[in-house]
Motif scaffolding. Structure first.
Motif, PDB file in Angstrom:
ATOM      1  N   LYS A 244       0.845  -1.201   0.000  1.00  0.00           N
ATOM      2  CA  LYS A 244       0.000   0.000   0.000  1.00  0.00           C
ATOM      3  C   LYS A 244       0.877   1.247   0.000  1.00  0.00           C
ATOM      4  O   LYS A 244       0.548   2.237  -0.622  1.00  0.00           O
ATOM      5  CB  LYS A 244      -0.914   0.004   1.224  1.00  0.00           C
ATOM      6  CG  LYS A 244      -2.075  -0.963   1.101  1.00  0.00           C
ATOM      7  CD  LYS A 244      -3.273  -0.465   1.904  1.00  0.00           C
ATOM      8  CE  LYS A 244      -4.461  -1.384   1.753  1.00  0.00           C
ATOM      9  NZ  LYS A 244      -4.424  -2.493   2.717  1.00  0.00           N
TER      10      LYS A 244
ATOM     11  N   ARG B 193      -9.584 -11.948  -3.080  1.00  0.00           N
ATOM     12  CA  ARG B 193      -9.537 -11.039  -1.920  1.00  0.00           C
ATOM     13  C   ARG B 193      -9.355  -9.604  -2.345  1.00  0.00           C
ATOM     14  O   ARG B 193     -10.031  -8.703  -1.863  1.00  0.00           O
ATOM     15  CB  ARG B 193      -8.317 -11.395  -1.065  1.00  0.00           C
ATOM     16  CG  ARG B 193      -8.567 -12.202   0.142  1.00  0.00           C
ATOM     17  CD  ARG B 193      -7.241 -12.424   0.837  1.00  0.00           C
ATOM     18  NE  ARG B 193      -7.054 -11.464   1.907  1.00  0.00           N
ATOM     19  CZ  ARG B 193      -7.384 -11.703   3.169  1.00  0.00           C
ATOM     20  NH1 ARG B 193      -7.924 -12.849   3.509  1.00  0.00           N
ATOM     21  NH2 ARG B 193      -7.184 -10.795   4.095  1.00  0.00           N
ATOM     22  N   ASP B 194      -8.403  -9.387  -3.270  1.00  0.00           N
ATOM     23  CA  ASP B 194      -8.107  -8.037  -3.752  1.00  0.00           C
ATOM     24  C   ASP B 194      -9.372  -7.398  -4.344  1.00  0.00           C
ATOM     25  O   ASP B 194      -9.733  -6.275  -4.012  1.00  0.00           O
ATOM     26  CB  ASP B 194      -6.989  -8.132  -4.799  1.00  0.00           C
ATOM     27  CG  ASP B 194      -6.805  -6.837  -5.567  1.00  0.00           C
ATOM     28  OD1 ASP B 194      -6.300  -5.871  -4.955  1.00  0.00           O
ATOM     29  OD2 ASP B 194      -7.170  -6.778  -6.754  1.00  0.00           O
TER      30      ASP B 194
ATOM     31  N   MET C 277     -12.022  -6.726  -1.554  1.00  0.00           N
ATOM     32  CA  MET C 277     -11.670  -5.601  -0.671  1.00  0.00           C
ATOM     33  C   MET C 277     -11.927  -4.278  -1.377  1.00  0.00           C
ATOM     34  O   MET C 277     -12.451  -3.338  -0.789  1.00  0.00           O
ATOM     35  CB  MET C 277     -10.196  -5.669  -0.263  1.00  0.00           C
ATOM     36  CG  MET C 277      -9.789  -6.968   0.368  1.00  0.00           C
ATOM     37  SD  MET C 277     -10.044  -7.004   2.132  1.00  0.00           S
ATOM     38  CE  MET C 277      -8.597  -6.147   2.662  1.00  0.00           C
ATOM     39  N   ARG C 278     -11.547  -4.213  -2.652  1.00  0.00           N
ATOM     40  CA  ARG C 278     -11.775  -2.964  -3.396  1.00  0.00           C
ATOM     41  C   ARG C 278     -13.261  -2.727  -3.601  1.00  0.00           C
ATOM     42  O   ARG C 278     -13.747  -1.597  -3.477  1.00  0.00           O
ATOM     43  CB  ARG C 278     -11.062  -3.011  -4.746  1.00  0.00           C
ATOM     44  CG  ARG C 278      -9.576  -2.914  -4.616  1.00  0.00           C
ATOM     45  CD  ARG C 278      -8.881  -3.096  -5.955  1.00  0.00           C
ATOM     46  NE  ARG C 278      -7.477  -3.318  -5.715  1.00  0.00           N
ATOM     47  CZ  ARG C 278      -6.612  -2.348  -5.421  1.00  0.00           C
ATOM     48  NH1 ARG C 278      -7.006  -1.102  -5.380  1.00  0.00           N
ATOM     49  NH2 ARG C 278      -5.353  -2.629  -5.180  1.00  0.00           N
TER      50      ARG C 278
ATOM     51  N   ALA D  27     -15.568  -3.613  -1.730  1.00  0.00           N
ATOM     52  CA  ALA D  27     -16.154  -3.219  -0.441  1.00  0.00           C
ATOM     53  C   ALA D  27     -15.667  -1.849   0.010  1.00  0.00           C
ATOM     54  O   ALA D  27     -16.036  -1.371   1.077  1.00  0.00           O
ATOM     55  CB  ALA D  27     -15.814  -4.272   0.606  1.00  0.00           C
ATOM     56  N   GLY D  28     -14.804  -1.217  -0.802  1.00  0.00           N
ATOM     57  CA  GLY D  28     -14.365   0.150  -0.501  1.00  0.00           C
ATOM     58  C   GLY D  28     -13.093   0.256   0.306  1.00  0.00           C
ATOM     59  O   GLY D  28     -12.692   1.352   0.688  1.00  0.00           O
ATOM     60  N   HIS D  29     -12.423  -0.854   0.573  1.00  0.00           N
ATOM     61  CA  HIS D  29     -11.141  -0.807   1.296  1.00  0.00           C
ATOM     62  C   HIS D  29     -10.013  -0.578   0.304  1.00  0.00           C
ATOM     63  O   HIS D  29      -9.243  -1.462   0.014  1.00  0.00           O
ATOM     64  CB  HIS D  29     -10.869  -2.116   2.038  1.00  0.00           C
ATOM     65  CG  HIS D  29     -11.970  -2.546   2.944  1.00  0.00           C
ATOM     66  ND1 HIS D  29     -12.142  -2.034   4.191  1.00  0.00           N
ATOM     67  CD2 HIS D  29     -12.982  -3.438   2.769  1.00  0.00           C
ATOM     68  CE1 HIS D  29     -13.208  -2.586   4.766  1.00  0.00           C
ATOM     69  NE2 HIS D  29     -13.737  -3.439   3.911  1.00  0.00           N
TER      70      HIS D  29
END
Ligand code: TXA
Ligand code: MG
Length: 315
Positions: A209, A305-306, A309-310, A312-314
């Motif tokens: 990140k 997962r990637d 997560m995206r 879901a807004g993470h």
């Protein structure tokens, strides 16, 4: 603009060669293509998708021989990855040839190159007079399109044609590896897994990140992505959400009560294949909440997962 639907790679390539913007099937997701030699068509890709102009496009080639037309150098690591994984669901970032316009690379001196394995894509690219710049064929921010109907839903009237092939075999975008730096860097996980890449280039590292925040290595990764209208709630394997509107699972066989739509996948391959089309189906049916099991970071689980997560807004 009238959008032509055609099953013919020859017709689609003719429209592309005249400066048209044409969606086409690949084994990952559908792409939205323009010839790298038609600047107005490249601009139309950004307009049709509503895509920020600082987000570069991947250049698609018909065969490995075409590489020398679009990059200046093939590093030894890149050569090994090409040997093992081209044609296929892998994009390599390399130093760009001056022939590739900066509108395609969003001003970067590197270019992402992909040689798809899908037979219809290969025929289309073979008939194209020049390499084809193509992002995923969806409105910016929405889940990628894994069948031609989804492309048509997002882009009808905004593009010249859709080459209607079969649904994408994989359903998740390509793995992206940056080979323009001293150590290869995994920028986006995909169906070619980190474990498979390590067998070929053991020193590969995963973009963190921090890398993305300080100097986004893959400019697109800073934008929201893949999101359906519904709120996405992630849960871990073995946990059963208490109330669910929709429920995606790879581990649990019985849907909890109160579930409107239920998709149970028995393998990670199936989960990856179904994910985006399931999100789109939930939108069509007006679903407000989607519960999704978050797989572990191993194998294809890393790519799923990637995306989850995206979505879901993470970011
Ligand atoms: O499977 C795929 O890769 C599909 C099919 C159509 O080939 N394409 C695709 O394109 O997913 P797109 O534009 O949705 O995602 C490409 C990602 C973006 O995040 C973009 O920022 C990054 O690749 N990218 C493109 N060129 C790059 C470069 N030179 N350096 C770093 N990242 C790059
Ligand atoms: Mg995309």
């Amino acid at each position: 603009m009238q959008t032509t639907l055609t099953p013919s790679a020859a017709e689609a390539a003719a429209i592309l060669n005249e400066g048209g913007v044409v969606a086409f099937p690949t084994e990952t997701v559908y792409g939205l293509g323009a010839s790298i030699c038609h600047p107005e068509a490249i601009n139309q890709i950004f307009r049709a998708k509503g895509r920020p102009s600082d987000n570069p496009l991947i250049v698609h080639i018909a065969n490995v021989e075409q590489l020398e037309d679009v990059v200046t150098e093939i590093t030894p690591d890149a050569a090994r990855l090409i040997e093992c994984f081209f044609p296929g669901p892998l994009t390599l970032v390399l130093r760009k040839h001056p022939r590739v316009p900066e509108t395609v690379t969003a001003g970067l001196q590197t270019v992402g190159i992909r040689c798809p394995s899908n037979a219809v894509a290969r025929e289309f690219l073979r008939l194209a007079h020049y390499p084809v710049a193509a992002p995923s064929a969806n409105r910016s921010g929405l889940p990628s399109a894994t069948n031609w109907e989804a492309v048509y839903q997002d882009l009808n009237g905004k593009i010249d044609a859709v080459l209607c092939g079969t649904p994408s075999a994989i359903g998740l975008e390509s793995t992206i590896v940056d080979c323009s730096c001293s150590t290869p860097l995994l920028l986006r996980a995909g169906s070619i897994t980190l474990e498979q890449l390590k067998e070929v280039v053991p020193e590969i590292t995963v973009a963190t990140k921090g890398d993305q925040a300080s100097a986004p290595k893959s400019p697109g990764l800073k934008y929201p992505h893949y999101a359906p209208k519904a709120t996405i709630i992630l849960y871990h394997p073995g946990e059963v959400p208490v109330t669910t509107a929709v429920f995606a699972s790879i581990g649990i066989t019985e849907p909890p009560t109160g579930v409107a739509l239920y998709k149970q996948c028995t393998t990670l391959d199936e989960y990856g294949h179904e994910l985006f089309s399931f999100f789109r189906r939930c939108d069509t049916e007006g679903i407000e909440t989607i519960y999704c099991e978050l797989p572990s970071n191993e194998g294809l689980g890393r790519a799923i997962r990637d995306r989850l997560m995206r979505a879901a807004g993470h970011v």
